[in-house]
Design a protein around this motif. Structure first.
Motif, PDB file in Angstrom:
ATOM      1  N   ASP A   1       0.876  -1.173   0.000  1.00 46.38           N
ATOM      2  CA  ASP A   1       0.000   0.000   0.000  1.00 46.38           C
ATOM      3  C   ASP A   1       0.915   1.226   0.000  1.00 46.38           C
ATOM      4  O   ASP A   1       1.507   1.578   1.029  1.00 46.38           O
ATOM      5  CB  ASP A   1      -0.885  -0.076   1.258  1.00 46.38           C
ATOM      6  N   LEU A   2       1.057   1.850  -1.168  1.00 44.00           N
ATOM      7  CA  LEU A   2       2.032   2.928  -1.372  1.00 44.00           C
ATOM      8  C   LEU A   2       1.366   4.263  -1.059  1.00 44.00           C
ATOM      9  O   LEU A   2       0.405   4.643  -1.721  1.00 44.00           O
ATOM     10  CB  LEU A   2       2.535   2.882  -2.815  1.00 44.00           C
ATOM     11  N   GLY A   3       1.866   4.965  -0.054  1.00 44.60           N
ATOM     12  CA  GLY A   3       1.190   6.171   0.432  1.00 44.60           C
ATOM     13  C   GLY A   3      -0.007   5.726   1.260  1.00 44.60           C
ATOM     14  O   GLY A   3      -1.133   6.161   1.036  1.00 44.60           O
ATOM     15  N   CYS A   4       0.275   4.839   2.222  1.00 42.99           N
ATOM     16  CA  CYS A   4      -0.805   4.157   2.970  1.00 42.99           C
ATOM     17  C   CYS A   4      -1.459   5.068   4.001  1.00 42.99           C
ATOM     18  O   CYS A   4      -2.495   4.707   4.565  1.00 42.99           O
ATOM     19  CB  CYS A   4      -0.264   2.913   3.655  1.00 42.99           C
ATOM     20  N   GLY A   5      -0.844   6.249   4.269  1.00 42.77           N
ATOM     21  CA  GLY A   5      -1.405   7.111   5.316  1.00 42.77           C
ATOM     22  C   GLY A   5      -1.387   6.364   6.642  1.00 42.77           C
ATOM     23  O   GLY A   5      -0.386   5.752   7.033  1.00 42.77           O
ATOM     24  N   SER A   6      -2.525   6.348   7.314  1.00 40.12           N
ATOM     25  CA  SER A   6      -2.593   5.675   8.614  1.00 40.12           C
ATOM     26  C   SER A   6      -3.178   4.270   8.476  1.00 40.12           C
ATOM     27  O   SER A   6      -3.681   3.722   9.442  1.00 40.12           O
ATOM     28  CB  SER A   6      -3.428   6.516   9.578  1.00 40.12           C
ATOM     29  N   GLY A   7      -3.122   3.699   7.280  1.00 41.37           N
ATOM     30  CA  GLY A   7      -3.478   2.293   7.120  1.00 41.37           C
ATOM     31  C   GLY A   7      -4.962   2.016   7.025  1.00 41.37           C
ATOM     32  O   GLY A   7      -5.430   0.936   7.394  1.00 41.37           O
ATOM     33  N   ARG A   8      -5.706   2.965   6.497  1.00 38.57           N
ATOM     34  CA  ARG A   8      -7.160   2.808   6.343  1.00 38.57           C
ATOM     35  C   ARG A   8      -7.500   1.542   5.560  1.00 38.57           C
ATOM     36  O   ARG A   8      -8.537   0.899   5.795  1.00 38.57           O
ATOM     37  CB  ARG A   8      -7.688   4.052   5.615  1.00 38.57           C
TER      38      ARG A   8
ATOM     39  N   GLY B   1      -0.958   4.912  12.080  1.00 39.31           N
ATOM     40  CA  GLY B   1      -1.149   3.524  11.630  1.00 39.31           C
ATOM     41  C   GLY B   1      -0.871   2.556  12.773  1.00 39.31           C
ATOM     42  O   GLY B   1      -1.607   1.579  12.980  1.00 39.31           O
ATOM     43  N   GLU B   2       0.164   2.842  13.547  1.00 39.51           N
ATOM     44  CA  GLU B   2       0.488   1.979  14.707  1.00 39.51           C
ATOM     45  C   GLU B   2      -0.663   2.017  15.708  1.00 39.51           C
ATOM     46  O   GLU B   2      -1.034   0.998  16.285  1.00 39.51           O
ATOM     47  CB  GLU B   2       1.780   2.462  15.391  1.00 39.51           C
ATOM     48  N   VAL B   3      -1.243   3.207  15.907  1.00 38.27           N
ATOM     49  CA  VAL B   3      -2.382   3.337  16.837  1.00 38.27           C
ATOM     50  C   VAL B   3      -3.541   2.492  16.313  1.00 38.27           C
ATOM     51  O   VAL B   3      -4.217   1.779  17.075  1.00 38.27           O
ATOM     52  CB  VAL B   3      -2.797   4.827  16.976  1.00 38.27           C
ATOM     53  N   ARG B   4      -3.788   2.568  15.008  1.00 37.24           N
ATOM     54  CA  ARG B   4      -4.888   1.794  14.406  1.00 37.24           C
ATOM     55  C   ARG B   4      -4.670   0.288  14.629  1.00 37.24           C
ATOM     56  O   ARG B   4      -5.586  -0.442  14.992  1.00 37.24           O
ATOM     57  CB  ARG B   4      -4.953   2.070  12.899  1.00 37.24           C
TER      58      ARG B   4
END
Ligand SMILES: C[S@@+](CC[C@H](N)C(=O)[O-])C[C@H]1O[C@@H](n2cnc3c(N)ncnc32)[C@H](O)[C@@H]1O
Length: 286
Positions: free
Chosen positions: A60-67, A93-96
């Motif tokens: 996922d390239l440019g995944c942001g916070s992993g939505r 992303g780690e929090v998610r």
């Protein structure tokens, strides 16, 4: 957080961190980013399905916070690698991951990897059945950077791998400039978040350029306000220009959809979703 993937020096790192260069607290901006982006869910079924159709590891390239991590794993991705230029968003992303049992488990099993990297020059030792660039193209400088990102995505794909590039379609382009206006207000725990934005658009030969500025007020319970200004230079190529760039990057475009429901693209389409494969396998990568 994982090791840097294809870190391209200080300049590249700065350019690809869309929150880090702002005159605001990057981690608070990242929190607000999540508040805004997590409301977007109309594409999740599409990503679940595309992962089902292309089983194997996904990047996922440019995944942001992993939505998209959850839908990709739900669709059957054996592993998800998330790359982003913004350490603050990867921190979210780690929090998610921590907050979601199934993501936590995947992380513990080594099925989720996060790394700071620049999509224009990302490298990875693995090859992927699926590469995704969702909402990222608009943040690149223009065609030259897009070409770099497309070519570097192609090099990450396995022989049968596909790349999905997902950006705004012609029907979602702002028709005129917008003065500073209220976008939304949201109650978040005890806080109130108020977002205002303004935009200026410019038609150019390489697509629509948009100068987008946001002003976000986080009104705390004690009445004090954290004011977060941010500005972004966005770029939207036409679908035809994007397809031509893909061909230049040695990708063969299989489909161009105008929505996540796979409608054909036309002038009214809100999305432009390009699905492409490597035109030929990279030498030495089979
Ligand atoms: C609108 S967000 C989309 C996030 C995610 N793909 C999604 O659909 O929720 C765009 C993301 O692209 C990242 N980005 C922009 N330019 C980048 C670059 N050159 N390299 C890596 N990430 C980049 C930003 O940090 C941001 O997380």
């Amino acid at each position: 957080m994982g090791r840097a993937a294809g870190a391209g020096g200080r300049e590249a790192a700065r350019l690809s961190d869309i929150l880090g260069g702002q005159p605001s607290d990057a981690s608070l901006l990242a929190e607000i980013y999540d508040l805004e982006h997590d409301a977007i869910d109309e594409d999740l079924a599409f990503y679940r399905e595309i992962a089902r159709l292309h089983p194997g590891p996904a990047i996922d390239l440019g995944c942001g916070s992993g939505r998209l991590f959850g839908p990709l794993l739900d669709g059957g991705a054996t592993r998800v690698v998330g790359i982003d230029g913004s350490p603050s968003l990867l921190g979210r992303g780690e929090v998610r991951i921590e907050a979601d049992a199934r993501l936590r488990e995947a992380r513990a099993d080594g099925r989720i990897e996060l790394a700071v990297g620049d999509v224009r020059r990302v490298r990875h030792h693995d090859r992927f059945a699926l590469a995704i660039m969702a909402g990222v193209l608009a943040h690149l400088e223009g065609p030259e950077d897009a070409l770099r990102a497309l070519a570097s995505s192609r090099r990450l794909l396995s022989r049968d791998g596909v790349l999905v590039v997902d950006t705004l379609g012609p029907g979602a382009m702002p028709p005129h400039d917008l003065p500073l206006s209220l976008d939304w207000e949201h109650a978040d725990g005890g806080r109130r978040v108020v977002r205002r934005s303004q935009l200026e658009r410019r038609e150019t030969p390489e697509g629509l350029r948009v100068a987008y500025a946001t002003l976000t007020d986080v009104v705390r319970t004690d009445g004090t306000i954290a004011r977060l200004p941010a500005s972004f230079r966005l770029w939207y190529p036409s679908p035809a220009a994007l397809v031509a760039l893909a061909a230049e990057a040695e990708l063969t475009v299989e489909s161009v959809f105008g929505s996540h429901d796979l409608d054909p693209i036309d002038e009214e389409s809100e999305r432009c979703v390009v699905v492409a494969r490597p035109t030929r396998a990279d030498p030495g990568k089979e």
